[in-house]
Design an enzyme around this catalytic site. Structure first.
Site, mmCIF file in Angstrom:
data_model
loop_
_atom_site.group_PDB
_atom_site.id
_atom_site.type_symbol
_atom_site.label_atom_id
_atom_site.label_comp_id
_atom_site.label_asym_id
_atom_site.label_seq_id
_atom_site.Cartn_x
_atom_site.Cartn_y
_atom_site.Cartn_z
ATOM 1 N N ALA A 69 19.627 -9.246 -6.060
ATOM 2 C CA ALA A 69 19.035 -10.546 -5.852
ATOM 3 C C ALA A 69 19.027 -10.852 -4.395
ATOM 4 O O ALA A 69 20.074 -11.079 -3.876
ATOM 5 C CB ALA A 69 19.378 -11.702 -6.784
ATOM 6 N N HIS A 129 0.600 -1.271 0.033
ATOM 7 C CA HIS A 129 0.022 0.092 -0.076
ATOM 8 C C HIS A 129 0.721 1.346 -0.098
ATOM 9 O O HIS A 129 2.083 1.317 0.622
ATOM 10 C CB HIS A 129 -1.017 -0.030 1.113
#
Length: 212
Positions: free
Chosen positions: A185, A137
């Protein structure tokens, strides 16, 4: 919606992702355009409609929507040239993605299967959200950002234009990742990342500059 045409092809993963997302949503690609001096056909069988000269043809642009499947530095240049010529670049969302009704995605963004974009997130233009990544969000993601499979952000994260977030990376809430930065990564980002920096590890730390 107008027929959707893929700009660029070749055997890489992005053309396949684009073709499969279009097929899964029930409106397969109408064909593709070659790009560059040494074009390659896509792995997915598609009709060749022509080359990049059609991107300057108002008649062609008027009756087709476009999705760009070119990777690398020229990707954003192609997007901006299409918009400048009056072309349209709809958002392409795989039906297996979950996008909040209050989220916003910019022109030309491609969303793969399993992606989740939560409430009031703002995703810029020309982004690539890869398989199973999640944008929580109130995130603000700039233009031309690529987020690799399985990467996750917490709430209120900001990611600058042209940044790359690597496979399985985690970014905690409120962190800012600068423009053109690279998050390696598996990195766990717990503090802000400077523009153009590369960070790796847990917790993520900048790589030292390369010796001259």
């Amino acid at each position: 919606m107008k027929p959707l045409v893929m700009v660029g092809a070749g055997p890489g993963s992005l053309p396949r992702i684009v073709a499969e997302a279009a097929e899964a949503r029930g409106k397969p690609l109408a064909g593709y355009l070659d790009i560059g001096p040494d074009p390659k056909p896509p792995t997915t069988p598609l009709r060749r409609l022509g080359d990049e000269s059609l991107l300057d043809d108002p008649a062609f642009l008027a009756v087709h929507d476009l999705v760009v499947a070119v990777q690398g530095k020229e990707r954003r240049t192609i997007f901006e040239a299409i918009l400048a010529a009056g072309g349209t670049l709809p958002v392409l969302i795989h039906p297996a993605a979950a996008i909040s009704t209050t989220a916003h995605l910019g022109d030309g963004t491609v969303v793969s299967a399993g992606v989740i974009v939560q409430s009031d997130a703002r995703i810029g233009r020309f982004c690539m959200l890869n398989t199973g990544c999640t944008i929580d969000h109130d995130n603000v993601v700039g233009d031309s950002v690529s987020i690799a499979p399985g990467a996750h952000t917490a709430g209120y994260v900001t990611i600058g234009d042209g940044a790359f977030i690597g496979l399985g990376a985690l970014i905690i809430g409120g962190v800012k990742v600068g423009a053109r930065a690279t998050v390696g990564a598996g990195a766990v980002v717990v503090r802000d990342v400077a523009e153009g920096a590369t960070v790796v590890g847990n917790p993520a730390r900048p790589l030292p500059p390369k010796p001259r």
